[in-house]
Design an enzyme around this catalytic site. Sequence first.
Site, short mmCIF file in Angstrom:
data_model
loop_
_atom_site.label_atom_id
_atom_site.label_comp_id
_atom_site.label_asym_id
_atom_site.label_seq_id
_atom_site.Cartn_x
_atom_site.Cartn_y
_atom_site.Cartn_z
N GLY A 506 11.85 -1.92 23.70
CA GLY A 506 10.68 -2.78 23.82
C GLY A 506 9.44 -2.00 24.19
N ARG A 507 8.33 -2.66 24.05
CA ARG A 507 7.06 -2.07 24.48
C ARG A 507 6.41 -3.01 25.46
NH1 ARG A 507 5.61 1.64 20.13
NH2 ARG A 507 7.14 1.19 18.52
N GLY A 508 6.19 -2.53 26.64
CA GLY A 508 5.54 -3.35 27.66
C GLY A 508 4.05 -3.08 27.62
N GLY A 511 3.59 0.79 28.38
CA GLY A 511 4.39 1.87 27.82
C GLY A 511 5.63 1.33 27.15
N ASP A 624 0.43 -11.60 35.32
CA ASP A 624 0.66 -11.37 33.89
C ASP A 624 1.94 -12.05 33.42
OD1 ASP A 624 0.05 -10.51 31.37
OD2 ASP A 624 0.78 -8.46 31.65
#
Length: 760
Positions: A506-508, A511, A624
């Site tokens: 995954g991409r948070g 990063g 968030d």
Amino acid sequence: MVMHYIPIFFLLFLTFFCKSDDQLTHAKPLTHSDTLISKGGGFALGFFSPASSNTSLYLGIWYHSIPGPRTIVWVANRDNPITVPSSPMLAITNSSDLVLSDSQGSTPWAVKNTIIGTGVTAVLLDTRNLVLQHPNGKILWQSFDHPTDTVLANMKFLVSCKAKVGMRLVAWKGPDDPSSGDFSCSADPSSPDLQFVTWNKTEPYCRLTEWSGKPVSGGSYLTNTSSILTQTAVNSGDEFCFTYTVSDNSTFMHMTLDYTGKLKYLSWNSHASSWAIFGEHPSPSAPCELYASCGPFSYCDFTQITPACQCLDGFEPVDSINFSKGCQRKQALKCSKQSQFVPLYEMKIPDKFLHIRNRSLDECVAECSRNCSCTAYAYSDLSSTGAMADPSRCLVWSGELIDAGKSTYGANMYLRVADSSVNKKSSSVQIVLPIIAFLLLLTCIALVGMYKYRGKWRKKENKKKLMLGYFSTSKELEGKNTEFPSVSFQDILSATNLFADSNLVGRGGFGKVYKGTFGGGYEVAVKRLSQNSRQGIVEFKNEVVLIAKLQHKNLVRLLGCCIHEDEKLLIYEYLPNKSLDAYLFDGARKHVLDWFTRFKIIKGIARGLLYLHQDSRLTIIHRDLKASNILLDTEMTPKISDFGMARIFGANQNQANTNRVVGTYGYMSPEYAMRGAFSVKSDTYSFGVLLLEIVSGLKISSPQLINNFSSLITYAWTLWEDEKATELVDSSIVAIHFMKFCGAFMWDSCVFKIIPMIGH
Ligand SMILES: *[C@@H]1O[C@H](CO)[C@@H](O)[C@H](O)[C@H]1NC(C)=O
Ligand SMILES: *[C@@H]1O[C@H](CO)[C@@H](O)[C@H](O)[C@H]1NC(C)=O
Ligand SMILES: *[C@@H]1O[C@H](CO)[C@@H](O)[C@H](O)[C@H]1NC(C)=O
Ligand SMILES: *[C@@H]1O[C@H](CO)[C@@H](O)[C@H](O)[C@H]1NC(C)=O
Ligand SMILES: *[C@@H]1O[C@H](CO)[C@@H](O)[C@H](O)[C@H]1NC(C)=O
Ligand SMILES: *[C@@H]1O[C@H](CO)[C@@H](O)[C@H](O)[C@H]1NC(C)=O
Ligand SMILES: *[C@@H]1O[C@H](CO)[C@@H](O)[C@H](O)[C@H]1NC(C)=O
Ligand SMILES: *[C@@H]1O[C@H](CO)[C@@H](O)[C@H](O)[C@H]1NC(C)=O
């Protein structure tokens, strides 16, 4: 092509002029080759032979306008077929009886009226109801009052009458054999107005539903087509009936008990030319729904993705492999006047209760406490519902509790426990957990501090040992070796195959996230903060310190951290199911999220948030919250992740301002996006947006906006104002799931509970 249309047109022409086509009169009986067709052309009454037998003839009603093998919804002479070569005839006699006879002179089936010399007719209505009616309009007899194995829309199914069992569905004997089979469905004779059961001969096979006793209850749900099926149960005190209606009468749907004992809701899928099952009992995904399959003092946990047997509180399995032996008390029960009862929430209540009428709550509790053989009680106050003879439903159980379940819409019940077993269970965990959390916190602060003042971490030769030590303690909560581990960069490199793309999960926001496997197959998620990410060392420390302080099953757990030159890495527990958005907005995967999973996710996020906001020792604003920051474990338990932007509030602080607005547009509350003001309310706003996304399956930031509305929020609001909130519900939440948990008949509302939630 033209040639083919002529005969069809001709037939339609005939149908149009042949007024009596749906009617049977004294002068016009029905013979072997005839059929009555309902006015709309949807249904037919006639004679049929099942595929397996050319020699038996039955009178039945079937869907006329669907192709393929006939779907029979009613049979008149199921146990007395007419045997070929004798030919059948259905006629209205001189005395207004409706009689099925054969050419040998026997009458396998008849409706007696004995009204002489009137123009009684039999009409097949578009509702699939065969009605015998007097010229004055009075209905003398109707097939709706005599169902075979199928309940049709608009039919009033009499569950019980004057405390006696009402109608009964009896399954076919085989797929092609309409005669009465072993399975049937009816009210339970020992509590006819409280539960409905499928029977295998006389043994309960699947307890379909139990009913709270409210005068009217019901629920509606979406089916695979755009129609809505609404079910209502009405209890007038004397009579208890069940009806369902379909919003669009042209949709073909029915409920049937098939020859294998399954109660199925079917809807005709014209694209596939087949019947789609949208509800089924017992459900194939819940083997423990079968009657008493979990054994005494055990329950089937329907709130899990794969429902399985569990022991009631204070009980342990008799045989940990075979749950059909049930559970036994961990501690023997000693009877005392001050018996303790623990609440069991949202239960499908066990069978074999004693229904005690006309009791107040206190009297009901006393009824159970004073009798040592009473193991549990349940109570509902029905006085506010009025009109009922009995203002309460007090149920008590003695001895074993069997066929219990846990479902999102069950009732609460109270279980008698040994005095000392109350509150004991969790106390050791309550002490150990804060100690571990505190140690973790201290250690991590120390580690971060070390980094800050020495610039670099000293290489430790025992890192691996520490890690193994940590992982074992995290499993056993031994509390001995709880140093928060820093993991060497080398170890992370080898665990993630040098950050191989194949390990990327995954991409948070800050990063990439890789899957890593340490020695012994221990899987972790490694969050590698990009070097030019906005998350500087401040956010990094923030996240490490924060998460180390937090212990909650709905928050993702941090296992370790690593700082190596410019690299900042966080090691989390690995959650194989990825994040919520990967399911919610993926057409191929979203079906995994049935309503109950979604509801569980919503509740989990709410609990995690409540912990952040008020139940932990700090007030933490996440800032968030969004679908991609909700991770799911194997049980689909949601875990809030990504605390890089979280803020801690002091005890008396309830609002703050920032000139650096961070977060994700769409999820940000207007006052935060515009003025930078944030508080717990900003997270609550994001939670609301998330809630709308979960219910609708639509993205807040979706570019192709829904039906010309500027955003999901205005769309939801407009639907709510127009009282069309059900339209918001994701069409992939198929009814089977409602069925699974609500019981086939859903006496107590299911969807009604979703709708108010969307509004608040
Ligand atoms: C039914 O009759 C057909 C011929 O009319 C025959 O081919 C078929 O084998 C028969 N089936 C049974 C089950 O008797
Ligand atoms: C029925 O009534 C008609 C005259 O109304 C009569 O001719 C006929 O025999 C009667 N049939 C029977 C079975 O009684
Ligand atoms: C129904 O009961 C009979 C015994 O009466 C049993 O043999 C059969 O397996 C049962 N059917 C199912 C589907 O459980
Ligand atoms: C469906 O049919 C029933 C029975 O004929 C009728 O009462 C109902 O109004 C119809 N509903 C719609 C939406 O047409
Ligand atoms: C619902 O419809 C879709 C396609 O329209 C089909 O693939 C799916 O099997 C249906 N599901 C049920 C339960 O009918
Ligand atoms: C589990 O226990 C029940 C009742 O004692 C027994 O009938 C059944 O065969 C057992 N099943 C297994 C798999 O051992
Ligand atoms: C219910 O109990 C109260 C007293 O406990 C009594 O006055 C009342 O008549 C009872 N009602 C019925 C319907 O039995
Ligand atoms: C206690 O419960 C048992 C089982 O329900 C019953 O047979 C017995 O009469 C009850 N005793 C009293 C004092 O209510």
